[in-house]
Design an enzyme around this catalytic site. Structure first.
Site, PDB file in Angstrom:
ATOM      1  CG  HIS A 118      56.645 -61.433 -30.960  1.00  0.00           C
ATOM      2  ND1 HIS A 118      56.712 -60.112 -31.342  1.00  0.00           N
ATOM      3  CD2 HIS A 118      56.473 -61.414 -29.616  1.00  0.00           C
ATOM      4  CE1 HIS A 118      56.579 -59.335 -30.288  1.00  0.00           C
ATOM      5  NE2 HIS A 118      56.436 -60.094 -29.215  1.00  0.00           N
ATOM      6  CG  ASP A 119      57.473 -59.742 -35.036  1.00  0.00           C
ATOM      7  OD1 ASP A 119      57.136 -59.934 -36.208  1.00  0.00           O
ATOM      8  OD2 ASP A 119      56.655 -59.677 -34.091  1.00  0.00           O
ATOM      9  N   GLY A 136      60.755 -59.787 -27.979  1.00  0.00           N
ATOM     10  CA  GLY A 136      60.340 -59.558 -29.357  1.00  0.00           C
ATOM     11  C   GLY A 136      61.155 -58.508 -30.067  1.00  0.00           C
TER      12      GLY A 136
END
Length: 261
Positions: A118-119, A136
């Site tokens: 994520h991200d 992340g």
């Protein structure tokens, strides 16, 4: 697209000339650009935004929810640029409330079994080799190459044109134009071969070498080295990019190679 053995949610927006092979599942709130080919047994989940002329091989899972216990079900995206290839069994998670999106640029190659959490934000023309694991919030620059089975700690930044050796554990930021290897991860030179392939002149490569010679090979601390680089070397876009990268590093940059493992 006319594949009765694939499932495409009626809410997905698929360009007319996208090819979707059998047994693929495409969820709601997905957009796929023209010319993209999607192999069998691919799963594309809510929030995916896939560009034009991409190639996605069997077993890939794109835009699954983050593997983050703080994730609260918020809407977020996984954005993939044009002309990017995603090989077998790659997993790409969508963003969290922190940034709202995971981004992969144009003309990237993401090899088999890589994981992009994520991200993360990956620039254009990057190569992520087999089995790489990105935690992340990792940022990877344009034309960077991450060698197979490398593991990258969360919130790490890897600069443009950097090259990371296979099997590396990346715990510190890696400045642009460098090669990184050894354990702990260390500077082992600049990525001169990659720079030549991308049209950098001999003089420009020598300039970048001079900067890193001061930073890593003259026994200065980082603050001293940056002051000398600014005072003694001509201001160029590459010099200023390197200085800005190092000064903005929140985790600190990788060490210089000492000859010891």
């Amino acid at each position: 697209m006319n594949q009765p053995l694939a499932y495409v949610h009626p809410g997905a927006k698929i360009a007319k000339n996208v090819v979707i092979e059998p047994f693929t599942t495409i969820h709601n709130n997905v957009e796929i650009g023209e010319g993209t080919w999607i192999g069998s047994n691919v799963t594309i989940m809510e929030g995916a935004r896939i560009g034009k002329n991409c190639t996605i091989f069997p077993g890939a899972v794109i835009s699954a929810v983050p593997q983050d216990l703080k994730f609260g079900g918020e809407e977020s995206l996984a954005i993939i640029g044009d002309n990017t290839t995603i090989r077998e069994c790659v997993t790409i998670n969508r963003g969290t409330i922190a940034s709202g999106k995971t981004i992969i640029g144009n003309n990237c190659l993401i090899m088999a079994y890589a994981h992009i959490a994520h991200d993360c934000e990956i620039g254009n023309n990057a190569i992520i080799v087999n089995g790489v694991a990105l935690a992340g919030h990792v940022k990877i620059g344009n034309f960077a190459v991450i060698g197979g089975l490398a593991a990258v700690h969360q919130f790490i930044t890897i600069g443009d044109h950097a090259m990371i050796s296979g099997g590396s554990l990346v715990r510190k930021d890696v400045p642009p134009y460098t090669k990184a290897a050894k354990e702990p991860l260390s500077y082992i030179g600049i990525n001169s071969v990659g720079l030549r392939r991308r049209g950098y002149s001999t003089d420009k490569i020598r300039e970048i070498q001079d900067i890193y010679r001061i930073l890593y090979q003259k026994n200065y601390n980082t603050t001293q080295a940056l002051s000398i680089i600014e005072a003694d070397l001509e201001a160029t876009s590459e010099r200023d990019e390197i200085i800005q990268f190092i000064r903005s590093s929140s985790r600190g940059i990788m060490k210089g190679y000492t000859g010891a493992y």
